[in-house]
Design a protein around this motif. Structure first.
Motif, short mmCIF file in Angstrom:
data_model
loop_
_atom_site.label_atom_id
_atom_site.label_comp_id
_atom_site.label_asym_id
_atom_site.label_seq_id
_atom_site.Cartn_x
_atom_site.Cartn_y
_atom_site.Cartn_z
N LEU A 41 52.62 -31.29 -5.12
CA LEU A 41 53.67 -30.34 -4.78
C LEU A 41 55.03 -31.03 -4.78
N PRO A 42 56.01 -30.51 -5.52
CA PRO A 42 57.32 -31.17 -5.60
C PRO A 42 58.21 -30.86 -4.41
N GLY A 43 59.34 -31.56 -4.37
CA GLY A 43 60.27 -31.42 -3.27
C GLY A 43 61.40 -30.44 -3.54
N PHE A 44 62.37 -30.43 -2.65
CA PHE A 44 63.54 -29.57 -2.71
C PHE A 44 64.32 -29.86 -3.99
N THR A 45 64.63 -28.85 -4.74
CA THR A 45 65.29 -28.88 -6.06
C THR A 45 64.41 -29.53 -7.13
N GLY A 46 63.17 -29.91 -6.81
CA GLY A 46 62.30 -30.57 -7.77
C GLY A 46 61.41 -29.59 -8.52
N SER A 47 60.47 -30.16 -9.27
CA SER A 47 59.53 -29.35 -10.04
C SER A 47 58.33 -30.20 -10.39
N LYS A 48 57.38 -29.58 -11.07
CA LYS A 48 56.16 -30.26 -11.48
C LYS A 48 56.44 -31.50 -12.34
N GLU A 49 57.55 -31.49 -13.06
CA GLU A 49 57.89 -32.61 -13.94
C GLU A 49 58.18 -33.89 -13.17
N ASP A 50 58.44 -33.79 -11.87
CA ASP A 50 58.68 -34.99 -11.07
C ASP A 50 57.47 -35.93 -11.07
N PHE A 51 56.30 -35.40 -11.40
CA PHE A 51 55.08 -36.20 -11.35
C PHE A 51 54.60 -36.68 -12.71
N HIS A 52 55.39 -36.43 -13.75
CA HIS A 52 54.95 -36.78 -15.11
C HIS A 52 54.55 -38.25 -15.23
N PHE A 53 55.34 -39.14 -14.63
CA PHE A 53 55.07 -40.56 -14.79
C PHE A 53 53.83 -41.01 -14.01
N LEU A 54 53.38 -40.21 -13.04
CA LEU A 54 52.18 -40.53 -12.27
C LEU A 54 50.91 -40.06 -12.95
N GLN A 55 50.99 -38.98 -13.70
CA GLN A 55 49.78 -38.30 -14.12
C GLN A 55 48.95 -39.11 -15.11
N GLY A 56 49.59 -39.79 -16.05
CA GLY A 56 48.84 -40.63 -16.99
C GLY A 56 48.11 -41.76 -16.29
#
Length: 296
Positions: A41-56
């Motif tokens: 779950l992303p933060g304030f003003t964030g989005s799912k893309e905030d986790f792109h570098f973690l997912q791989g």
């Protein structure tokens, strides 16, 4: 203008009893044993893309991850002006509906404001979850300096469009949760599209929540889940001593990512992913021990 997806990831729409939510679903890497599923779950003003570098990196450790836009964030729809659907209790119900749609049990992670929403969800119902990680997410309201930034945003939204506010943000320097090309994340155009995709009512409602959130650590400590408090080595939103104390109160694992600020998922994604996977692996080991004792 879209963001590049992590390797093997899919942009999906999760259909739930509470509506549809945009997500990035990254499966476990080929030939790697499947160890679990995590909802991010992303933060304030964030989005799912905030986790792109973690997912791989997490896929290579055996974890399928599903990063979501919350209601009114970027590509998940929500009302423009009505703030009531963005009350924390409503957002917590959204998280439980997402967990139901994905299928339990899940490791739950919330970054910043997303951590406080995740906390509210597990206080309501812990049963869909295997663990909770609070990433750069503190026990109560945000720091005075960050409250001032939220107030400035609210004042701007009262007289300006989202596109006009974005131009001011760019001129002043992006706030903590926006990230951006300086971190190797997105292009100026995609960052602008993400910002303008947020619903003003969502930013107004969640900003007020961040400025007035009560301390609910004692409530959370009564929930029978393993907890992980993870942060960077500096954080102006919730100073580290507050996060250290919260971890003690929760009997939580505490991880500090060196060289990271409020967004370790973007500042130092590889050590952050390793710390998350190590924590989740430990839950697998503890569950196996419990099964052995039960069968014995």
């Amino acid at each position: 203008m879209s963001f590049p997806l992590p390797p093997a990831a899919r942009a999906v729409v999760l259909r739930t009893r509470r509506g549809d939510f945009a997500a990035v679903d990254t499966p476990v890497a080929p030939a790697v044993p499947h160890r679990g599923v995590a909802l991010l779950l992303p933060g304030f003003t964030g989005s799912k893309e905030d986790f792109h570098f973690l997912q791989g990196p997490l896929a290579r450790r055996g974890y399928r991850t599903i990063a979501v836009d919350g209601r009114g964030q970027y590509q998940s729809d929500g009302p423009e002006a009505d703030e009531s659907p963005y009350a924390q209790g409503e957002l917590a119900k959204d998280v439980l509906a997402l967990a139901e749609s994905v299928g339990a049990p899940l490791h739950l992670l919330g970054h910043s404001m997303g951590g406080q929403v995740a906390r509210a969800a597990v206080i309501v119902d812990r049963t869909p979850f295997r663990s909770l990680t609070l990433m750069s997410s503190g026990p109560a309201e945000i720091s005075d300096s960050q409250k001032q930034r939220v107030r400035m945003l609210h004042e701007a939204l009262a007289v300006m469009s989202m596109a006009e506010v974005w131009e001011v943000i760019v001129a002043m320097g992006p706030p903590e949760d926006v990230g951006g090309p300086a971190k190797g994340f997105g292009t100026p155009e995609s960052m602008r599209d993400r910002w303008t995709g947020h619903k003003p009512a969502q930013l107004l409602a969640t900003g007020r929540q961040l400025c007035g959130e009560p301390d609910r650590v004692a409530e959370l400590a009564d929930v029978a889940l393993p907890f992980h408090v993870l942060s960077g080595s500096s954080d102006d939103t919730w100073p580290l001593p507050l996060l250290d104390e919260m971890a003690v109160r929760l009997s939580a694992r505490r991880t500090v990512i060196e060289g990271a600020d409020h967004s370790p998922n973007q500042d130092q994604p590889l050590p952050t992913a390793e710390a998350l996977a190590d924590f989740w692996d430990a839950q697998d080991a503890q569950d196996a021990q419990k099964d052995d004792r039960t069968s014995g």
